[in-house]
Design an enzyme around this catalytic site. Structure first.
Site, PDB file in Angstrom:
ATOM      1  CB  SER A   1      -0.945   0.010   1.211  1.00  8.10           C
ATOM      2  OG  SER A   1      -0.210  -0.058   2.420  1.00  8.10           O
TER       3      SER A   1
ATOM      4  CG  HIS B   1      -3.828  -1.064  -1.796  1.00  4.83           C
ATOM      5  ND1 HIS B   1      -4.273   0.234  -1.848  1.00  4.83           N
ATOM      6  CD2 HIS B   1      -3.708  -1.373  -0.479  1.00  4.83           C
ATOM      7  CE1 HIS B   1      -4.399   0.709  -0.627  1.00  4.83           C
ATOM      8  NE2 HIS B   1      -4.060  -0.245   0.227  1.00  4.83           N
TER       9      HIS B   1
ATOM     10  CE  LYS C   1      -7.760   0.202   0.664  1.00  3.58           C
ATOM     11  NZ  LYS C   1      -8.188  -0.394   1.955  1.00  3.58           N
TER      12      LYS C   1
END
Length: 393
Positions: A179, A207, A238
């Site tokens: 990240s 991610h 996300k």
């Protein structure tokens, strides 16, 4: 409690004191936001595919809000397990090519609950040194031995697996995309090592989910090693643009977690409107391939622009692109100078990243335009020179 003031002063002196800042959305621009009266290009969001303000998602949430109410009213094991949950978990299992799925309130709860539910005293967890804090805390809560291997160092991991070969259960856990650095784990090697040493393998796709894979399934599917992964973890905060997290795996795994994952058992279920919005986002993630392509293009462009300006930028197509400045105070000044130029880009400092690696963490979205990124790179170059971060002949 005077000691708190003293400790806070110490954090301020080290330029690592945090404070909350208030931002507002811009109704007609997914890639921008407001701070007070200032319009800012948002280069710090995890809304990678630009779905956070998608009208179809908002409408799905509105309809569920009207039919199901504002909240779930209880934990999932009491009366909070509404119909939208069952539908979503079936969709998740199909999407991940797994037998079953399980929705958690957020990624922190998923990681801490799964790890502490799978291992305990007498077991060992092998964790990359740059794994997310939720993974670290999950290991601490589990009371298992914590064997941290150097970042992406497979020889070190092998040495630790050999050292702890007599432990009862062995769990290897890694982020797919890290990240704060935006680099990828060597998942093919991890899959081979997992088989060789008879360990469980858990991959956090927070991610990378939505970004990689033919239908956005994640990096494991992109590399074709999904069947070697025992625990697939990802988030909806996300690329999906909403909130929540998931675990996918065998039916036995999911049944075990329903009985052992304390954050799931002892937390009120997500509101049904959130779950309905996730289902709609899942449709878009799987079918709007252009969003992924545009994100790749934006990442490659921005990396090349920063590299041309003189910054050390790794190759790749991850939307996470850090500019490491080292000094905490300079990172704060860099971020403030960017905001003055209309760019929101957060300064990331210890303990989020290792000492001496403070950085500006840029994260891109499919909604960013070529002109926006080109202009931003120009400002970043000038500010980097002014602060002595970037020295060009």
């Amino acid at each position: 409690m005077d000691w708190i003031e003293e400790e806070l002063d110490g954090l301020a002196d080290a330029s690592i004191k945090r404070s909350l800042r208030t931002y507002s959305a811009v109704s007609d621009s997914a890639g921008r936001m407001m701070r007070g009266d200032n319009m800012l290009l948002n280069l710090s969001s995890n809304d990678y595919l630009g779905l956070a303000r998608h009208p179809a998602i908002i409408e799905a949430m509105r309809e569920a809000l009207l039919t199901e109410g504002a909240g779930s009213g209880a934990s999932r094991l009491v009366t909070g397990n509404r119909l939208p949950y069952s539908r979503l978990e079936e969709e998740l299992a199909d999407w991940q090519s797994c037998e079953a799925g399980l929705v958690f309130a957020n990624g922190y709860m998923a990681n801490s609950g799964v790890i502490s539910g799978l291992v305990n005293r007498g077991d060992v967890v092998f964790s990359d040194q740059l794994n997310h804090a939720s993974i670290v805390d999950g290991v601490i809560l589990s009371r298992a031995e914590h064997a941290r291997y150097r970042h992406n160092d497979m020889e070190h991991l092998r040495a630790l697996l050999t050292k702890f070969r007599h432990k009862r259960r062995k769990l290897i856990v890694t982020d797919a995309i890290f990240s704060m650095d935006g680099d990828a784990a060597p998942l093919r090697e991890l899959a081979a090592i997992k088989r060789e040493y008879g360990a469980m393998l858990m991959v956090d796709e927070a991610h990378s989910g939505g970004i990689y894979g033919r239908r956005g399934e994640g990096l494991c599917h992109e590399l074709g090693i999904q069947d070697d992964v025992d625990i697939h973890m990802g988030t909806f905060s996300k690329s999906f643009g909403i909130y929540g997290a998931y675990i996918c795996g065998s039916r036995t795994l999911i049944q075990w977690l329903v009985n052992k994952a304390r954050p799931l058992i002892y937390s009120t279920a997500l509101p049904p409107s959130i779950v309905a919005g996730i289902s709609k986002a899942m449709d878009l993630v799987q079918t709007d391939h252009w969003r992924r392509e545009r994100l790749y293009e934006a990442s490659r462009l921005f990396r090349s622009l920063l590299r041309a300006a003189g910054f050390t930028i790794d190759d790749g197509d991850s939307p996470i692109i850090p500019v490491i400045v080292g000094d905490n105070d300079i990172a704060l000044r860099f971020s403030s100078a960017l905001e003055e130029k209309g760019i929101a880009a957060a300064a990331i400092r210890p303990p989020t990243v290792p000492d001496g690696t403070a950085r500006i963490r840029f994260s891109l979205s499919a909604v960013h335009t070529v002109q926006e990124l080109t202009d931003a790179a120009s400002h970043i170059r000038i500010i980097g020179q002014q602060l002595g971060v970037l020295v060009r002949p």
